[in-house]
Design a protein around this motif. Structure first.
Motif, PDB file in Angstrom:
ATOM      1  N   HIS A   1       4.766   0.685  -7.005  1.00 14.36           N
ATOM      2  CA  HIS A   1       5.398   0.786  -5.649  1.00 14.36           C
ATOM      3  C   HIS A   1       7.230   0.111  -5.450  1.00 14.36           C
TER       4      HIS A   1
ATOM      5  N   ILE B   1      -0.202  -4.069   4.986  1.00 11.21           N
ATOM      6  CA  ILE B   1       0.974  -3.316   4.076  1.00 11.21           C
ATOM      7  C   ILE B   1       0.804  -3.238   2.997  1.00 11.21           C
ATOM      8  N   CYS B   2      -0.052  -4.747   2.312  1.00  8.28           N
ATOM      9  CA  CYS B   2      -0.256  -4.407   0.549  1.00  8.28           C
ATOM     10  C   CYS B   2      -1.267  -5.466   0.916  1.00  8.28           C
TER      11      CYS B   2
ATOM     12  N   LEU C   1       0.865  -1.015  -0.021  1.00  4.94           N
ATOM     13  CA  LEU C   1      -0.060   0.166   0.116  1.00  4.94           C
ATOM     14  C   LEU C   1       0.762   1.567   0.059  1.00  4.94           C
ATOM     15  N   GLY C   2       0.907   2.090  -1.352  1.00  3.48           N
ATOM     16  CA  GLY C   2       1.435   3.088  -0.411  1.00  3.48           C
ATOM     17  C   GLY C   2       0.062   4.433  -1.577  1.00  3.48           C
TER      18      GLY C   2
ATOM     19  N   VAL D   1       3.674   7.062   0.679  1.00  5.36           N
ATOM     20  CA  VAL D   1       3.626   6.888   2.268  1.00  5.36           C
ATOM     21  C   VAL D   1       3.373   5.291   2.663  1.00  5.36           C
ATOM     22  N   HIS D   2       4.659   4.911   2.626  1.00  3.40           N
ATOM     23  CA  HIS D   2       4.759   3.150   2.534  1.00  3.40           C
ATOM     24  C   HIS D   2       4.872   2.888   4.256  1.00  3.40           C
ATOM     25  N   VAL D   3       3.461   2.823   4.636  1.00  5.37           N
ATOM     26  CA  VAL D   3       4.638   2.728   6.279  1.00  5.37           C
ATOM     27  C   VAL D   3       5.778   3.627   7.204  1.00  5.37           C
ATOM     28  N   GLY D   4       4.837   4.134   6.660  1.00  7.34           N
ATOM     29  CA  GLY D   4       5.137   5.581   7.553  1.00  7.34           C
ATOM     30  C   GLY D   4       6.308   5.776   7.250  1.00  7.34           C
ATOM     31  N   PHE D   5       6.897   5.839   5.145  1.00  4.75           N
ATOM     32  CA  PHE D   5       8.259   5.931   5.581  1.00  4.75           C
ATOM     33  C   PHE D   5       7.703   6.738   3.956  1.00  4.75           C
ATOM     34  N   ALA D   6       8.591   8.137   3.296  1.00  6.11           N
ATOM     35  CA  ALA D   6       8.383   8.013   2.340  1.00  6.11           C
ATOM     36  C   ALA D   6       9.637   7.630   1.092  1.00  6.11           C
TER      37      ALA D   6
ATOM     38  N   ALA E   1      12.130   1.382   4.925  1.00  4.50           N
ATOM     39  CA  ALA E   1      11.716   1.302   6.194  1.00  4.50           C
ATOM     40  C   ALA E   1      12.720   0.407   7.278  1.00  4.50           C
TER      41      ALA E   1
ATOM     42  N   TYR F   1       1.726  -0.358  12.227  1.00  9.49           N
ATOM     43  CA  TYR F   1       1.829   0.143  11.184  1.00  9.49           C
ATOM     44  C   TYR F   1       3.591   0.260  10.498  1.00  9.49           C
ATOM     45  N   SER F   2       3.897   0.609  11.199  1.00  7.03           N
ATOM     46  CA  SER F   2       5.998   1.320  10.513  1.00  7.03           C
ATOM     47  C   SER F   2       6.953  -0.289  11.495  1.00  7.03           C
ATOM     48  N   PRO F   3       7.756  -0.008  10.793  1.00  7.76           N
ATOM     49  CA  PRO F   3       8.704  -0.888  11.230  1.00  7.76           C
ATOM     50  C   PRO F   3       9.318   0.356  12.496  1.00  7.76           C
TER      51      PRO F   3
END
Lengths: 85, 369, 357
Positions: free
Chosen positions: B194, C356-357, A3-4, A47-52, B146, B116-118
Motif C-alpha cells: 500500500h 489504520i494498520c 489497511l486498504g 480505500v485507506h482512512v477514507g481516501f482512495a 489523506a 476514521y479519516s483525517p
C-alpha cells in the motif's frame, strides 16, 4: 501499515473536493476521490482512512489469479488439461 | 468482498505454497516491511505453513511502533489542554507515553476523539469554531495523502482552529538503513504494497542493485503474501536481485501521481527519529513552511517533555529484523498488550502484539468430522 | 415494537403533569415520582405484583420450592445511542438479564429494574423505552415485579442507565449449564451470525460515518434454551457472547473448564455487511458484541438434535456448528484459519478501536 480495502464507487460528487460514495459489500461511506480523478461509478478503488489511493486494475487481477492457478499444474497433471476460466 | 475474498482461497494458497516448497532449496531470510503484512501472516497462520528453509523477519513498517516516545508525550500534553479536541486514529490511543496514554488523558477530562479519516477531523474543526482541533497525523506514505489533504482542506476552508502533530515515516530510507547495518540478515524484501500504491516502486531498483537484494512488491491477503514469497524465493534461487511486482492489481510502477503531488505540496522529506532504531536520514515527512501555521507544535507551547524508554524492551532490534519477539525475556510476562513495555506490543500490527495474540504457546490442529 | 395493552382501571398515562421532560422532582420521592411511576411505568409493565406497590415485591414461594436450583443475575446497561437499529436500551436491559439467566439453564421468572434518568430527558423517549422493555418482557415471558426510578442532575448520567436484576428457576431434574462443564469431545454451536449488535451500534453512533442496514440482534434467548433442553440434548455449557464477543466467551469457558476450544474459521457465520465493516475498521468479528446469540456446548452425539431444535426457533434459524473441544492445550481457544493454518483466538484487550494498520 495500512489497511486498504477495495470498494466499488456507486456515486460521484464533484465539488471543491472530489468525493464519492463507495460500497464495501453492503457498508457504504463517503470517500475522498481527489487522487483518483478518472475513477468512475462502478470502478473499484482501494480505500485507506477514507481516501482512495489506487484504482483496482481488474484485468491485472484476473491475470495474476490465472497465473497462480496454473502453478504446479504441469507437475500435477501429466497431460495439458487446462481449464479455461 | 470482491478483490479480497479471492485472495483468501485456501486451495490457491496451498498451490503457491507447494511451489515455494519445491523451489526453495537453501535457507532464506525474508523481511516483510509492513506491519500489516506481519499481522496478516500471523493471523492466517501462513507463517507456520512456509517451508523451514524460509525465515520471516518482521520489518519496521508499523507507524504506531516507530512513533518516537517523545512525540507520544507531546500528543499527551496537547490532549490535556482544555481548549483542544485531540483527534487520532484508534491505533494511537493505547500507546503508552512516559506518563500514561491518550485513554488516561480522556479519563482525566481531556477531549480525545477517535476518527476514521483525517478529513473527519477537519469536519470536527469546522463544527467547533470555538475549539482547537489537533489531529495526530501519523503514518507512512500510504496515509500521507489523506493527512496532507486534511491540511490542504483546512487551508482552503480557512479553518484557523485546525492543526496537526506530524509523525510521518518513509520506507525507502528505512530499507537502506536495515540493509546497510553490519548485523543485517535480510536477503530479500517483501515491499509494502500500500506504500507502493501511492509511491510506485521506481525508487527501489537502485536499492536492489546496491545491496543485491530482491525486492518484491507484495499485497496483504494470504494468496498475495504467498505470491510475494514465491517471487522472492525464485529470485534468490536463481541468483537475481530485481524489483518485481506481485501486487499488480493495486500497484503500478509510477504509483499514484496525484497523491505524490499532494504529499509534496504539504510535506517535505527530512531526517527523522524512529522509535527503537534512532535517526534515519531522509526517512520522514515534515510540514513545509507554507503550511507551518498548521503545525500543532508551533501553535501550542507544550514545554519540555521528558521521555524515558524502558531499558528492558528490545523493540529496536525486532524492528530491524535482528531478533524475534520470542527472543525477548519480557515477552508475554512483563510485557503484554495490556501492559506494554514498548510500541511493538501496543499496536495490533506490531510484531510483538501479533505474536502474543496469535502464536504464543502450543497450537494443536485436528479436524471436525 | 408493539403497543402495550393498557390496564382498564387506569386513565391515559400521558401527558404527565410536568411535562415533556424529566425534571429532578421526578426522582424526589414525592408526588411527581408517584405520577411518573403510576402513569408511565406501571401501565406499561402491568402485573399483579407490581400493582401492589409495596416496598418489596412479594411472590409465592411455591415456585421456588418446586425448582431444583435458583439463578440470580444482575446487569447494568449503558449504550450510546439509546435507540439503535434493531433495539433500544429498554429491550436490551430485559434481554440482557433474561439471557444471563437462560445461559445457566434457568427459566427466567422475575425482573427488577432500576432506571437512572438524566434531568431533562425527553419523557416521550422514556415512554418509548419503557414500552420496548415491556414488550421484550412479554416476549420472554417474564414479569417486571419491582423497580426504582432516580433522576440525576444534568451531565451526571448519559441520558439513561438501566440496571436489571432477574431471578430464574432451574426445573427439578435439569442439570444447569455451567462454564466449567465443557468436556473434550463436545461440539461448539452458535445460534446465528456473529457481530450484528456491535456493528449496528457502532454505525448508529455516526462517528465513523458508515452507512449500513445491519440491525442489532438483541433478543431474549430463553425460548431457544428451552427448545434445546426439550430436544433431550445433554447441555454442558451455554454462553451469550456479549461484550468481548465470541472470543471472550470462548476463552472464559476454555479457562473455566480447562479444555481447548477449536473453532473453524470457515464455519463461523458472519453477515457480509458485518464482515465488511470489520475489514474497514480492522476488527475481528470474534471480538464484536452480540445481544441475541448463544454458544452451546453439547456432546458430539447430540449435535443433530440440537441443531434441529434451534432451527425450529425464530432466533435459531441460522444456527450452525463452528468447532469442537479437545483436551489440550488446556485453557486455549484456537482457530483453524480459512487457508488451513492455526492460530490463537485471544481476548480483546479493551475497547475496540478502528485502526489504520
Amino acid at each position: 501499515m495500512c489497511l486498504g480495502i477495495p470498494g466499488r464507487i456507486t456515486e460521484l460528487r464533484d465539488g471543491p473536493l472530489r468525493t464519492g460514495t463507495v460500497d464495501f459489500d453492503g457498508v457504504t461511506r463517503t470517500v475522498c476521490l481527489a487522487c483518483e480523478p478518472d475513477a468512475q461509478v462502478g470502478d473499484y478503488v482501494l480505500v485507506h482512512v477514507g481516501f482512495a489511493i489506487s484504482r483496482i486494475d481488474e484485468a491485472e487481477a484476473h491475470r495474476t489469479l490465472e497465473a497462480l492457478r496454473e502453478l504446479g499444474q504441469l507437475e500435477e497433471e501429466l497431460g495439458p488439461e487446462r481449464t479455461d476460466p | 468482498m470482491k478483490h479480497l475474498t479471492e485472495y483468501r482461497d485456501g486451495a490457491l494458497v496451498r498451490r503457491v505454497l507447494d511451489d515455494i516448497t519445491r523451489e526453495s532449496t537453501r535457507p532464506a531470510v525474508l523481511m516483510e516491511v509492513c506491519g500489516g503484512q506481519t499481522h496478516s501472516f500471523v493471523r492466517s497462520g501462513l507463517d507456520r505453513m512456509l517451508p523451514e528453509t524460509i525465515t520471516l523477519v518482521h520489518g519496521p513498517g508499523c507507524p504506531v511502533c516507530v512513533t518516537p516516545l517523545e512525540v507520544v508525550d507531546r500528543a499527551l500534553a496537547l490532549a490535556r489542554r482544555p481548549e483542544v479536541i485531540f483527534t487520532s486514529f484508534g491505533d494511537m490511543l493505547r500507546v503508552p507515553g512516559t506518563d500514561g496514554d491518550l485513554f488516561s488523558v480522556r479519563a482525566a477530562g481531556g477531549d480525545v476523539r477517535v476518527v476514521y479519516s483525517p478529513l473527519d477531523a477537519v469536519t470536527i474543526a469546522a463544527e467547533n469554531p470555538d475549539r482547537e482541533v489537533v489531529f495526530f497525523a501519523i503514518g507512512f506514505e500510504t496515509t500521507a495523502p489523506a493527512n496532507a489533504m486534511s491540511v490542504a482542506e483546512a487551508k482552503r476552508q480557512g479553518l484557523p482552529n485546525y492543526s496537526v502533530l506530524v509523525s510521518h515515516a518513509c520506507v525507502p530510507g528505512a530499507m537502506r538503513a536495515i540493509l546497510g547495518d553490519s548485523h543485517n540478515r535480510v536477503q530479500a524484501f517483501l515491499a509494502a504494497g500500500h506504500v507502493c500504491a501511492v509511491m510506485g516502486y521506481h525508487e527501489y531498483p537502485p536499492i536492489a542493485r546496491e545491496f543485491e537484494v530482491p525486492i518484491v512488491v507484495t499485497g496483504f491477503e494470504p494468496v498475495d503474501l504467498a505470491h510475494g514469497v514465491l517471487t522472492a524465493v525464485r529470485q534468490l534461487e536463481s541468483g537475481r536481485a530485481e524489483v518485481e511486482n506481485a501486487y499488480g492489481r493495486v500497484v503500478s510502477e509510477v504509483g499514484n501521481v496525484e497523491a505524490q503531488v499532494l504529499i509534496n505540496e504539504v510535506f517535505e522529506l527530512g531526517d527523522r527519529v524512529w522509535r527503537g532504531i534512532g535517526m534515519i536520514p531522509a526517512s520522514g515527512l515534515h510540514l513545509r513552511d507554507a503550511y507551518r501555521d498548521f503545525d500543532a507544535c508551533a501553535r501550542f507551547d507544550v514545554g519540555a517533555v521528558h521521555s524515558e524508554e524502558s531499558a528492558r524492551c528490545i523493540a529496536g532490534e525486532i524492528l530491524q529484523g535482528r531478533r524475534k519477539p520470542t527472543d525477548c525475556a519480557a515477552f508475554g510476562t512483563e510485557c503484554t498488550p495490556e501492559n506494554p513495555l514498548g510500541a511493538t506490543m501496543v499496536s495490533s500490527e506490531g510484531a510483538c502484539a501479533a505474536y502474543y495474540r496469535y502464536e504464543r504457546g502450543p497450537v494443536c490442529a485436528g479436524r471436525v468430522p | 415494537m408493539s403497543d402495550t395493552a393498557r390496564s382498564p382501571d387506569r386513565t391515559c398515562p400521558l401527558p404527565l403533569p410536568h411535562h415533556d421532560r424529566i425534571v429532578l422532582g421526578h426522582g424526589s420521592g414525592g408526588r411527581l415520582t408517584a405520577d411518573l411511576v403510576d402513569r408511565l411505568f406501571k401501565p406499561r409493565l402491568e402485573n399483579p405484583v407490581l400493582r401492589e406497590g409495596d416496598d418489596a415485591a412479594v411472590v409465592p414461594a411455591g415456585a421456588l420450592a418446586e425448582s431444583g436450583e435458583v439463578a440470580l443475575s444482575t446487569d447494568a446497561h449503558i449504550v450510546r445511542p439509546l435507540f439503535f437499529p434493531g433495539g433500544d436500551i429498554g429491550r436490551l436491559s430485559i434481554c440482557g438479564t433474561v439471557n444471563d439467566l437462560a445461559m445457566v439453564g434457568a427459566r427466567p421468572a422475575w425482573i427488577a429494574a432500576a432506571f437512572i434518568i438524566e434531568e431533562g430527558f425527553a419523557t416521550e423517549d422514556l415512554d418509548r423505552i419503557v414500552r420496548s422493555a415491556a414488550a421484550a418482557a412479554r416476549e420472554a415471558g417474564v414479569t417486571v415485579i419491582a423497580g426504582d426510578t432516580k433522576v440525576a442532575e444534568r451531565g451526571a448520567v448519559d441520558g439513561l442507565f438501566i440496571t436489571t436484576t432477574g431471578v430464574g428457576l432451574v426445573p427439578t431434574g435439569r442439570r444447569s449449564a455451567r462454564a466449567n462443564r465443557v468436556e473434550p469431545g463436545d461440539a461448539v454451536l452458535v445460534s446465528g451470525p456473529l457481530g450484528d449488535h456491535g456493528i449496528a451500534v457502532l454505525a448508529a453512533r455516526g462517528d465513523l460515518a458508515l452507512q449500513t442496514t445491519i440491525e442489532s440482534d438483541t433478543a431474549p434467548l430463553n425460548g431457544l434454551v428451552e427448545a434445546l433442553y426439550a430436544s433431550g440434548a445433554a447441555v454442558h455449557a451455554l454462553r451469550d457472547p456479549t461484550r468481548g464477543g465470541a472470543a471472550a466467551a470462548l476463552n472464559e469457558l476454555a479457562g473455566a473448564s480447562g479444555v481447548c476450544v477449536v473453532i473453524e474459521e470457515e464455519r463461523v457465520p458472519v453477515r457480509r455487511e458485518v464482515a465488511a465493516a470489520c475489514e474497514i475498521l480492522g476488527f475481528d468479528p470474534l471480538h464484536v458484541a452480540n445481544e441475541g446469540r448463544l454458544l452451546a456446548f453439547v456432546p458430539e452425539a447430540d449435535v443433530d438434535r440440537t441443531l434441529a431444535a434451534f432451527h425450529a426457533q425464530p432466533y435459531g434459524a441460522a444456527a450452525c456448528r463452528i468447532g469442537r473441544v479437545e483436551a489440550t492445550p488446556a485453557g486455549r481457544v484456537l482457530l483453524e484459519t480459512g487457508i488451513g493454518g492455526t492460530r490463537i483466538v485471544d481476548m480483546p484487550s479493551g475497547e475496540l478501536l478502528p485502526r489504520i494498520c
